[in-house]
Structure formats: structure tokens, C-alpha cells
Design a protein around this motif. Structure first.
Motif, PDB file in Angstrom:
ATOM      1  N   UNK A   1       1.049  34.124  13.675  1.00 24.81           N
ATOM      2  CA  UNK A   1       1.355  34.196  12.252  1.00 24.81           C
ATOM      3  C   UNK A   1       2.473  35.207  12.011  1.00 24.81           C
ATOM      4  N   UNK A   2       3.506  34.777  11.299  1.00 22.65           N
ATOM      5  CA  UNK A   2       4.624  35.649  10.958  1.00 22.65           C
ATOM      6  C   UNK A   2       4.505  36.044   9.492  1.00 22.65           C
ATOM      7  N   UNK A   3       4.106  37.291   9.234  1.00 23.48           N
ATOM      8  CA  UNK A   3       3.875  37.753   7.873  1.00 23.48           C
ATOM      9  C   UNK A   3       5.076  38.539   7.366  1.00 23.48           C
ATOM     10  N   UNK A  76      13.099  34.034  14.780  1.00 22.53           N
ATOM     11  CA  UNK A  76      13.694  33.187  15.807  1.00 22.53           C
ATOM     12  C   UNK A  76      12.650  32.208  16.336  1.00 22.53           C
ATOM     13  N   UNK A  77      12.941  30.930  16.206  1.00 19.68           N
ATOM     14  CA  UNK A  77      11.989  29.904  16.645  1.00 19.68           C
ATOM     15  C   UNK A  77      11.608  30.054  18.113  1.00 19.68           C
ATOM     16  N   UNK A  78      12.590  30.346  18.948  1.00 18.08           N
ATOM     17  CA  UNK A  78      12.330  30.393  20.388  1.00 18.08           C
ATOM     18  C   UNK A  78      11.371  31.519  20.769  1.00 18.08           C
ATOM     19  N   UNK A  79      11.268  32.547  19.919  1.00 19.30           N
ATOM     20  CA  UNK A  79      10.393  33.681  20.205  1.00 19.30           C
ATOM     21  C   UNK A  79       9.072  33.615  19.458  1.00 19.30           C
ATOM     22  N   UNK A  80       9.050  32.892  18.330  1.00 19.82           N
ATOM     23  CA  UNK A  80       7.929  33.032  17.394  1.00 19.82           C
ATOM     24  C   UNK A  80       6.983  31.838  17.357  1.00 19.82           C
ATOM     25  N   UNK A  81       7.134  30.882  18.271  1.00 18.18           N
ATOM     26  CA  UNK A  81       6.238  29.731  18.249  1.00 18.18           C
ATOM     27  C   UNK A  81       5.940  29.287  19.674  1.00 18.18           C
ATOM     28  N   UNK A  84       8.507  26.648  20.801  1.00 15.92           N
ATOM     29  CA  UNK A  84       9.905  27.031  20.539  1.00 15.92           C
ATOM     30  C   UNK A  84      10.486  26.275  19.359  1.00 15.92           C
ATOM     31  N   UNK A  85       9.620  25.795  18.467  1.00 12.47           N
ATOM     32  CA  UNK A  85      10.130  25.124  17.265  1.00 12.47           C
ATOM     33  C   UNK A  85       9.314  25.483  16.030  1.00 12.47           C
ATOM     34  N   UNK A  86       8.087  24.968  15.885  1.00  9.45           N
ATOM     35  CA  UNK A  86       7.321  25.151  14.654  1.00  9.45           C
ATOM     36  C   UNK A  86       6.767  26.573  14.566  1.00  9.45           C
ATOM     37  N   UNK A  87       7.042  27.224  13.432  1.00  8.25           N
ATOM     38  CA  UNK A  87       6.572  28.578  13.197  1.00  8.25           C
ATOM     39  C   UNK A  87       5.488  28.575  12.117  1.00  8.25           C
ATOM     40  N   UNK A  88       4.731  29.647  12.073  1.00  9.36           N
ATOM     41  CA  UNK A  88       3.646  29.775  11.100  1.00  9.36           C
ATOM     42  C   UNK A  88       3.934  31.000  10.237  1.00  9.36           C
ATOM     43  N   UNK A  89       4.224  30.761   8.938  1.00  5.31           N
ATOM     44  CA  UNK A  89       4.638  31.833   8.037  1.00  5.31           C
ATOM     45  C   UNK A  89       3.579  32.146   6.990  1.00  5.31           C
ATOM     46  N   UNK A  90       3.496  33.412   6.629  1.00  7.87           N
ATOM     47  CA  UNK A  90       2.774  33.826   5.426  1.00  7.87           C
ATOM     48  C   UNK A  90       3.665  34.815   4.689  1.00  7.87           C
ATOM     49  N   UNK A  91       3.987  34.482   3.423  1.00  3.80           N
ATOM     50  CA  UNK A  91       4.926  35.273   2.623  1.00  3.80           C
ATOM     51  C   UNK A  91       4.212  35.874   1.418  1.00  3.80           C
ATOM     52  N   UNK A  92       4.498  37.144   1.133  1.00  2.00           N
ATOM     53  CA  UNK A  92       3.953  37.845  -0.023  1.00  2.00           C
ATOM     54  C   UNK A  92       5.117  38.193  -0.945  1.00  2.00           C
ATOM     55  N   UNK A 113       7.259  22.754   4.385  1.00  2.00           N
ATOM     56  CA  UNK A 113       6.815  22.296   5.695  1.00  2.00           C
ATOM     57  C   UNK A 113       7.547  21.044   6.134  1.00  2.00           C
ATOM     58  N   UNK A 114       7.719  20.116   5.198  1.00  2.00           N
ATOM     59  CA  UNK A 114       8.460  18.895   5.510  1.00  2.00           C
ATOM     60  C   UNK A 114       9.919  19.210   5.821  1.00  2.00           C
ATOM     61  N   UNK A 115      10.495  20.146   5.055  1.00  2.00           N
ATOM     62  CA  UNK A 115      11.915  20.470   5.203  1.00  2.00           C
ATOM     63  C   UNK A 115      12.212  21.168   6.524  1.00  2.00           C
ATOM     64  N   UNK A 116      11.411  22.153   6.882  1.00  2.00           N
ATOM     65  CA  UNK A 116      11.745  23.010   8.026  1.00  2.00           C
ATOM     66  C   UNK A 116      10.951  22.726   9.285  1.00  2.00           C
ATOM     67  N   UNK A 117       9.852  21.970   9.169  1.00  2.00           N
ATOM     68  CA  UNK A 117       9.015  21.720  10.336  1.00  2.00           C
ATOM     69  C   UNK A 117       8.065  22.858  10.652  1.00  2.00           C
ATOM     70  N   UNK A 118       7.896  23.801   9.718  1.00  2.00           N
ATOM     71  CA  UNK A 118       7.030  24.960   9.921  1.00  2.00           C
ATOM     72  C   UNK A 118       5.808  24.884   9.012  1.00  2.00           C
ATOM     73  N   UNK A 119       4.855  25.782   9.239  1.00  2.00           N
ATOM     74  CA  UNK A 119       3.715  25.963   8.346  1.00  2.00           C
ATOM     75  C   UNK A 119       4.013  27.137   7.417  1.00  2.00           C
ATOM     76  N   UNK A 120       3.816  26.919   6.101  1.00  2.00           N
ATOM     77  CA  UNK A 120       4.127  27.964   5.115  1.00  2.00           C
ATOM     78  C   UNK A 120       2.896  28.274   4.274  1.00  2.00           C
TER      79      UNK A 120
END
Length: 444
Positions: A1-3, A76-81, A84-92, A113-120
Motif C-alpha cells: 500500500x502506497x499512502x 515508480x511502478x517498477x519498485x512499488x508493485x 511492476x505495473x499495478x500499484x495500490x494507493x491510499x490518498x488523504x 482505476x480504469x484509467x491508470x490500471x491501479x487500485x485507488x
């Protein structure tokens, strides 16, 4: 999870650690590059110089978009998933009116999620700043006057499609009097300014720069895919729409998004390109998701891609001012690799589609390409993937009886039969344009 934690007050941000990434919003306080990342430092100043107080809700959406852009850029996708593609975000994110956005939080997360391929996951709270007050200077008052008589907004990137869109709206007859919205990435502004030289009707210009800067000790650990760019662009368009409505006393505006139907759909050329290489920045499904969100929050805008059912070649051939287009073409950029060397590569999928459209429309002068003779690409093992993928797709199109399932791989299509069939047909025609060009280059 990337917060990610956002705030305009640095003292409200947590210390950076492996779980928390603090990001300062805007320029109300001095930035400490050793403690926080930052985004949109100059954006408030840009808005204050407009000479017009924009809607607070429009500014809140801009804050959301800047936060999304920061997370998209600083992770960076290559480091955070794992893949090396889908990332998992939580934004405050603090907003001035979070109650408006909480009911559409799930829809925003799904659209992103549809736009970037990530979980938001988006968390909205009180404490955000309102839209800044306009400056009361002579310069800002003169700036306000430039928006008088405008009736719409049009995205203006410096690309070939956006050049056609601006020319069709503005030149000879003024189908509309738009406010052109630009995002001035490094090098883009010069292209936009060059295209502007061929415009000869009533219009306005508004340019933003998100200007993200990462913490010093994380330098170099940023992502360059820019999958969230169109979300950012739409937020800028909403700011522009608010200006046009306030200055001209109108209730609703169109937001024109000029993009040829083939690249808008962007179905995967091969089975391995479904994820990372299939962008969805102007896909009709994404735009319909955003239209629904805008309707719910009450923005009174209509998103429209006037070229949804046209190929890029058809856009060029049918442009209303051929002489202006002829001058503009060499000054536009379509390449996905342009920022690497400052020249269009000539071999990526967008370059191939661009070159095919210019060949189809019969223009003789184009921009320069790093790889001018496309026939040589097959000898370059590290540069031929996109051309081979296009060649495979052309063969697949010849052997398929229906392209509907193929086109649906990049996203749902409209329920209306005519619209759905029209989208499939524009994809087929677009791929055939590329086929004719590749044959002329002795690639296939």
C-alpha cells in the motif's frame, strides 16, 4: 500500500517513512525539499492572475487531481508493485467542501482505476483551502477581458489531433469560441505556441503546470508513464469552464477533447499488450464515467470528442483549414517517446498512426523523426516491437469476422448499437490506414 498525505500546511503533514509519503500542496508556505514532496506550487498564482474568482468546487476537484498526479508521479511502478505495473494507493486529501465529493468517492476510484490500471482509495477531509481570490491588478483585469465572448473549453496539448480540433473550432467561421487549455510539460509549451500561430479567430489560452517535485532523497524514483494525465487535463478544463461561465454569465459549457477514434479506443494490438501498453486516456468509457461524476456534483459541462468516429487520417483530410493545418503539422508532437530525446522516434504506435494519417491525407511535409526510414526498424531488435505488434494486428484484422470482442478488450462499449458499431468500424479503418503506410515503407 502506497499512502500519500496532502496538505497546504507543511506542519499538518507527517514525517516521511516507508508507509507515509507527505506532499505539500500549493505555495502558501515555503517548501522544505528534505521533508516533503510538493506539487502545484505555481497553480494558485496562475489562477489568481485570471482576474476572476473560480468556483470553490472546481478548485476542490483541481486539488483532487493534483493529489492524484503527485501519487502517480512519485510512485515508480517498477519498485512499488509485485508485477511492476499495478500499484495500490491510499490518498488523504483535505478539501474545502468534502461533503460534495464523498458521495462520488467510489465512482472516482473506479474511474481512476480504469484509467491508470491501479487500485485507488481516496479519503476526503475538512481543512482544504478555497479557490484563491483574484488579484486586483491592471494586468489581471486585462487578463479577465481575454475571456469575454468565449463559450466553451478545448484541450490543447500541442499534438496533431488537438491542432486539428483547435483549427476546426476557431478558423474561418468560428464553430465555437473556445478557451484552449494546456498542460505545459517541459517542451510542450513551445509546440503549443507554434500551433497557435495558425489560429485566426476568437479564442483564449490558459496553461497550467502541475510541476511535481519529489523529496530530495527519493530523486530519480519517479514514474514516467503519466497514465493519469487526462484526469489532470479534465481538472484544468473544469477550472477553465468555471472562468468562461463566470466571465460570460453562462450556465453550461462544452469541453472538447479532440482525439481520433482509433487511438481513443486503443485496443491491444497483441494479447501481451492488454495492460501496460493499452492507454485509456480518452476512451469513451472513461469519459462517460467522468461525465456521470460531473453531472452528480453539478459542474454543468458536457464532455465531447468530436472525432470519436473518425480516424486520424480522416481528421486531417476533413480539417476545415487545410493551409493552416499544413503549416501546423511540422510543429506538432504525437510521439510517446518524444521527451526522451526531444525528437519524435518515428517507430512507436502513436508515431506510426501519425505517419499513416499524413500519408493518407496526402501531406508532403511532416516533423522530423529519429528513425526516418521505417524499413530499417526490422533490423533493430530493441526498437521493432511496436511495428511488429502493428503488423500482427493487421494480419489478425484480415482473419477476423468480427472486431467487436477485440475492441471491447480495452473497455466497455456504449449500449447503443449504432455507436458501438461506429466505434468498431473506426478502429478497423484506422488499422487499415496504418497498413497502407507500412506497405508504402516496405515494412509489410
Amino acid at each position: 500500500m502506497n499512502k500519500f498525505y496532502f496538505h497546504h500546511k507543511p506542519k499538518e503533514l507527517p514525517e516521511f517513512d516507508e508507509q507515509y509519503h507527505p506532499v505539500q500542496l500549493y505555495d502558501l508556505h515555503k517548501w522544505n525539499s528534505g521533508k516533503h514532496s510538493i506539487i502545484a506550487r505555481k497553480a494558485r498564482e496562475t489562477i489568481r492572475n485570471l482576474g476572476c474568482r473560480i468556483d470553490n468546487d472546481a478548485f476542490d476537484f483541481f486539488t483532487i487531481a493534483m493529489s492524484v498526479t503527485a501519487a502517480d508521479s512519485f510512485c515508480d511502478r517498477s519498485r512499488a508493485s509485485d508485477n511492476a505495473w499495478a500499484r495500490d494507493f491510499e490518498l488523504y486529501i483535505p478539501l474545502s467542501n468534502p461533503a460534495l465529493w464523498i458521495p462520488v468517492k467510489g465512482k472516482l476510484e473506479k474511474a481512476l482505476g480504469y484509467l491508470t490500471g491501479d487500485q485507488w482509495r481516496l479519503n476526503f477531509s475538512e481543512g482544504g483551502i478555497k479557490a484563491p481570490l483574484p488579484k486586483k491588478t491592471r494586468k489581471s483585469m486585462l487578463r479577465r477581458k481575454t475571456f469575454k465572448g468565449l463559450d466553451s473549453v478545448c484541450l490543447f496539448s500541442g499534438g496533431l489531433d488537438s491542432a486539428v480540433g483547435a483549427i476546426d473550432l476557431i478558423n474561418y467561421g468560428n464553430a465555437s469560441n473556445p478557451l484552449l487549455i494546456s498542460h505545459a510539460y517541459k517542451g510542450d509549451a513551445s509546440k503549443q505556441n507554434s500551433v497557435e500561430q495558425v489560429l485566426n479567430g476568437k479564442y483564449g489560452r490558459l496553461s497550467f503546470n502541475a510541476d511535481p517535485h519529489i523529496l530530495n532523497h527519493l530523486s530519480g524514483r519517479t514514474d514516467i508513464t503519466m497514465r493519469g494525465r487526462s484526469f489532470n487535463f479534465l481538472a484544468m478544463a473544469i477550472i477553465g469552464s468555471s472562468v468562461v461561465k463566470k466571465v460570460n454569465g453562462i450556465n453550461s459549457t462544452k469541453v472538447f477533447i479532440p482525439e481520433n477514434g482509433y487511438i481513443s479506443l486503443n485496443p491491444p494490438l497483441t494479447s501481451r499488450r492488454i495492460g501496460s501498453l493499452s492507454t485509456r486516456t480518452t476512451h469513451p468509457h472513461f469519459l462517460s464515467m467522468m461525465q456521470e461524476i460531473f453531472d452528480i456534483v453539478g459542474f454543468d459541462v458536457v464532455l465531447e470528442n468530436p472525432y470519436q468516429f473518425k480516424t486520424k487520417g480522416e481528421m486531417l483530410k476533413e480539417c476545415k483549414d487545410q493551409e493552416a493545418l499544413k503549416i501546423a503539422i511540422p510543429n506538432t508532437v504525437s510521439c510517446s517517446n518524444w521527451h526522451r530525446k526531444g525528437i519524435q522516434c518515428g517507430r512507436c504506435v502513436p508515431c506510426a498512426i501519425r505517419r499513416a494519417s499524413i500519408f493518407e491525407a496526402g501531406f508532403s511535409k511532416d516533423a522530423s523523426y529519429d528513425l526516418q526510414r521505417l524499413s530499417t526498424v526490422l533490423k533493430l531488435d530493441d526498437q521493432k516491437d511496436d511495428i511488429l505488434a502493428l503488423s500482427s494486428a493487421i494480419i489478425k484484422l484480415k482473419n477476423t469476422t468480427s472486431s467487436h470482442r477485440w475492441v471491447r478488450q480495452s473497455g466497455p462499449l456504449p449500449l447503443d448499437t449504432n455507436s458501438r458499431d461506429g466505434l468498431v468500424k473506426v478502429f478497423e479503418r484506422g488499422l487499415r490506414e496504418v497498413e497502407k503506410f507500412l506497405k508504402s515503407e516496405s515494412v509489410i
